[in-house]
Design a protein around this motif. Structure first.
Motif: not given
Length: 497
Positions: A20-38
């Motif tokens: 949903a964030l990506t669909a609205k062109n909202i950038g995503i910061l993440s780390s560790g296991g969450t970044a890997k899952a994304l």
């Protein structure tokens, strides 16, 4: 909204939120296991370490503790813009974080040096920062809120009311998390922690307390506290107390069982060959007190039970389930509350006193009966003693219960001396034409004198169960032998105040 930070242990629903964030062109910061899952799901995300310019370090202990993260969460739009621009701090509009599972892992008997690694540091710090700045940042700590958040994202943003509610929920979560850590560390090597912290959610205001001039609320998400009535009036403060008492006893009985409670005391308890039979037996122990009572049943309610219930006045009926026909029948009792019997939720008992609380923990009961009289109880008396002993546990002290093997016969409770309770039980039984001949007696505490035994025996009781432990046990035992009464000591007292 231009940027969100996602860092979660529980990844339930996180991919839908990220899409949903990506669909609205909202950038995503993440780390560790969450970044890997994304990334594995094909969702673009920038690593926090790439954004801050600092790598994760110390085995992941330091990931998000950086001014570019906390400045992005704490920065006040319109106030801190210049300093944020000077230091290359981007505004973080949405924070989605849930914490390392300390509560769950603390139950696994891990060594402290291993358990301490499940104490989340960066997560609570970010949650608190975002929550403090709730006017500018939406903070998500519970996957149950993701559907609402997705709708808000699709619609262009969160309302101020949504942001405040989410921040309030976030502070509640970190408070509970820190409480769990505090309780654990304060309780190492002790039965109870030096500092005892509890939190109950789902608060609902009640019409009033025990009396109309008192204010009251109920808190809890499970067990009796979490139940909502299927029909009828709003549950009252006294209803909750009586339901708790009735259900606690009902759970200890086997087969088809019914417990009827009035003013937090059992006024009729029975088991039967059918659920209907057990209800009729329990009701007839004291039909006057059963009027306007709380009734707990161990098995489902059918149409025949519903007819009997509807023939009188019952405040609350709680059972594992109700047939469709029973539900339809009981609709005509529009004020009667119907509750589903929930699973048991073991917990410490907490009672307030002036300046603090009393906390009590009851271990699982271990039966260790000892026949101390010359005559041993017969098999029928043993079954009756078991029932009397279970019932007396949930009666206000001083309590004396007369019973046979299927039902209570006379109940005497709440008296300042034990012999008066014994007399009241006899009087109540006689009031409804019930004989004491062949009954047994359950006493919640030891008999300090033989007078209670003499009163019960004169009425026809033949066996007695009590904790024992009086300095006059020998005198009481001698009287029991003289009267031919079988007596059992349990070694466990059941005071209830």
């Amino acid at each position: 909204m231009t940027l969100a930070l996602l860092s979660v242990w529980d990844k339930t629903g996180i991919l839908d939120l990220a899409r949903a964030l990506t669909a609205k062109n909202i950038g995503i910061l993440s780390s560790g296991g969450t970044a890997k899952a994304l990334r594995e799901a094909g969702i673009p995300a920038k690593d926090v370490s790439d954004y801050t310019g600092f790598p994760e370090m110390m085995d992941g202990r330091v990931k998000t503790l950086h001014p570019k993260v906390h400045g992005g969460l704490l920065g006040r739009r319109g106030t801190d813009d210049a300093v944020m621009a000077k230091h290359g701090i981007e505004e973080i509009d949405i924070l989605c974080v849930n914490l390392y599972p300390f509560e769950e892992m603390s139950k696994k008997d891990l060594p402290l040096e291993e358990l301490i690694e499940f104490v989340d540091i960066g997560g609570p710090a970010m949650i608190r920062a975002a929550s403090k700045n709730y006017k500018d940042v939406a903070v998500l700590t519970d996957p149950a809120d993701y559907p609402m958040a997705i709708e808000a994202i699709k619609n262009g943003g969160f309302t101020p009311e949504q942001k405040l509610r989410l921040a309030t929920k976030a502070f509640t979560r970190t408070a509970a998390y820190d409480s769990a850590i505090s309780n654990y560390l304060n309780g190492i090597g002790k039965e109870f922690p030096d500092v005892y912290t509890v939190q109950f959610a789902n608060g609902r205001k009640l019409r009033y307390g025990e009396n109309p001039h008192q204010l009251a609320a109920v808190y809890g998400t499970s067990g009796i506290a979490g139940q909502s009535a299927l029909q009828g009036k709003e549950m009252s403060y006294n209803n909750y107390l009586d339901v708790h008492a009735a259900v606690s006893l009902c759970r200890e009985l086997e087969g088809f069982a019914t417990v009827i409670v009035k003013h937090n005391n059992p006024c009729g308890v029975a088991v039967g060959k059918t659920q209907l039979e057990s209800y009729l037996k329990a009701r007839d122990v004291d039909p006057v007190s059963a009027y306007g009572s709380v009734v707990a049943m161990s098995t489902p309610v059918d149409i025949d039970i519903a007819k009997e219930i509807c023939s009188t006045f019952v405040e609350v009926l709680i059972a594992p389930s109700f047939s469709d026909e029973a539900r339809e029948m009981m609709k005509k009792k529009e004020n009667m509350r119907l509750l589903i019997l929930p699973p048991d939720v073991p917990a410490d008992e907490i009672r307030t006193i002036d300046g603090g609380v009393l906390v009590q923990r009851t271990p699982a009961y271990t039966e260790d009966w000892k026949v101390v009289s010359k005559r041993a109880p017969t098999p029928d008396e043993v079954e009756a003693l078991k029932l009397a002993w279970k019932v007396v546990k949930y009666a206000k002290s001083n309590a004396i219960i007369y019973a046979n093997k299927t039902e209570t016969v006379g109940i005497g409770v709440g008296q300042m001396n034990r012999v008066d309770s014994a007399k009241i039980g006899i009087q109540k039984a006689a009031e409804f034409g019930r004989t004491m001949a062949g009954t047994v007696i359950g006493s919640d505490a030891f008999l300090p004198f033989a007078d209670t035994l003499e009163v019960a025996a004169a009425a026809g009781a033949t066996a007695l169960i009590q904790p024992g432990g009086s300095i006059r046990d020998n005198e009481v035992l001698a009287k029991a032998d003289e009267l031919g009464i079988a007596m059992v000591f349990t070694g466990t007292r059941h005071f209830r105040h």
